[in-house]
Design a protein around this motif. Structure first.
Motif, short mmCIF file in Angstrom:
data_model
loop_
_atom_site.label_atom_id
_atom_site.label_comp_id
_atom_site.label_asym_id
_atom_site.label_seq_id
_atom_site.Cartn_x
_atom_site.Cartn_y
_atom_site.Cartn_z
N ASP A 64 132.52 18.60 -12.05
CA ASP A 64 132.39 20.04 -12.23
C ASP A 64 130.96 20.38 -12.59
N ARG A 65 130.46 21.42 -11.97
CA ARG A 65 129.12 21.91 -12.25
C ARG A 65 129.17 22.77 -13.51
N PRO A 66 128.31 22.53 -14.48
CA PRO A 66 128.31 23.39 -15.67
C PRO A 66 127.81 24.78 -15.29
N GLU A 67 128.60 25.78 -15.64
CA GLU A 67 128.26 27.14 -15.26
C GLU A 67 128.48 28.08 -16.44
N ALA A 111 129.57 32.08 -17.77
CA ALA A 111 130.76 32.91 -17.56
C ALA A 111 130.68 33.69 -16.25
N VAL A 112 129.51 34.25 -15.94
CA VAL A 112 129.36 35.04 -14.71
C VAL A 112 129.46 34.14 -13.49
N ALA A 113 128.78 33.01 -13.51
CA ALA A 113 128.83 32.09 -12.37
C ALA A 113 130.24 31.53 -12.20
N GLY A 114 130.94 31.29 -13.31
CA GLY A 114 132.32 30.80 -13.23
C GLY A 114 133.25 31.80 -12.58
N THR A 115 133.02 33.08 -12.85
CA THR A 115 133.83 34.14 -12.23
C THR A 115 133.59 34.18 -10.73
N PHE A 116 132.32 34.08 -10.32
CA PHE A 116 132.02 34.09 -8.89
C PHE A 116 132.57 32.84 -8.19
N SER A 117 132.54 31.71 -8.88
CA SER A 117 133.10 30.49 -8.31
C SER A 117 134.61 30.63 -8.11
N ALA A 118 135.28 31.22 -9.09
CA ALA A 118 136.74 31.41 -8.97
C ALA A 118 137.06 32.35 -7.81
N PRO A 173 136.24 24.13 -3.61
CA PRO A 173 134.95 23.46 -3.41
C PRO A 173 133.80 24.06 -4.22
N TYR A 174 133.95 25.32 -4.64
CA TYR A 174 132.89 25.95 -5.45
C TYR A 174 132.88 25.41 -6.85
N GLY A 175 131.70 25.32 -7.43
CA GLY A 175 131.57 24.84 -8.79
C GLY A 175 131.66 23.34 -8.91
N LYS A 176 131.49 22.62 -7.80
CA LYS A 176 131.58 21.16 -7.80
C LYS A 176 130.25 20.58 -7.33
N ASP A 177 129.88 19.46 -7.91
CA ASP A 177 128.72 18.69 -7.49
C ASP A 177 129.16 17.28 -7.16
N ILE A 178 128.38 16.61 -6.33
CA ILE A 178 128.66 15.23 -5.97
C ILE A 178 127.54 14.38 -6.52
N GLU A 179 127.92 13.34 -7.25
CA GLU A 179 126.91 12.47 -7.85
C GLU A 179 127.27 11.01 -7.56
N PRO A 180 126.27 10.15 -7.50
CA PRO A 180 126.55 8.72 -7.28
C PRO A 180 127.17 8.09 -8.52
N ILE A 181 128.00 7.10 -8.27
CA ILE A 181 128.58 6.31 -9.36
C ILE A 181 127.65 5.14 -9.61
N VAL A 182 127.22 5.00 -10.84
CA VAL A 182 126.30 3.89 -11.17
C VAL A 182 126.99 2.83 -11.98
#
Length: 127
Positions: A58-61, A63-70, A118-127
């Protein structure tokens, strides 16, 4: 091991579902309003091609960005998310038919859930 998993994944539905995600992204990018959806779909589509060794977080967002993502996720789910989820579910059932395919079926199930949000999500490598 990740390389082998990703190569086998492409055979067991990853390639077709990645193409489906990119097709949805291309359809979204036809209009100016759809470009944010296209960016998210291209990001998830790329993940769908090569998922092992990476994870969705989950991308840290705020309150406003979270509303737009929803709101964006709701519109996405109605227009594209449901048929991408069906594609992943069909692929998961086909993969689960064999013992070797069970890890791939689980990955398809994760992507089916991601198809709706798909909104509000990021993809990161597993280390």
């Amino acid at each position: 091991m990740r390389l082998i998993g990703n190569i086998v994944w492409l055979i067991f539905g990853g390639f077709l579902m990645g193409i489906a995600w990119w097709l949805a992204a291309l359809l979204c990018s036809v209009t100016l309003i759809g470009i944010p959806w296209a960016i998210a779909a291209f990001r998830i589509g790329t993940f769908s091609f090569w998922p092992f060794g990476r994870r969705v977080v989950d991308r840290p967002e705020g309150a406003v960005a979270g509303t737009f993502s929803a709101l964006g996720n709701l519109i996405w789910a109605v227009l594209f998310g449901w048929w991408l989820a069906v594609g992943h579910l069909v692929s998961a059932v086909a993969c689960a038919a064999t013992i070797i395919g069970i890890p791939f079926a689980l990955q398809h199930l994760k992507l089916a859930g991601l198809s709706f949000f798909p909104y509000g999500k990021d993809i990161e490598p597993i280390v």
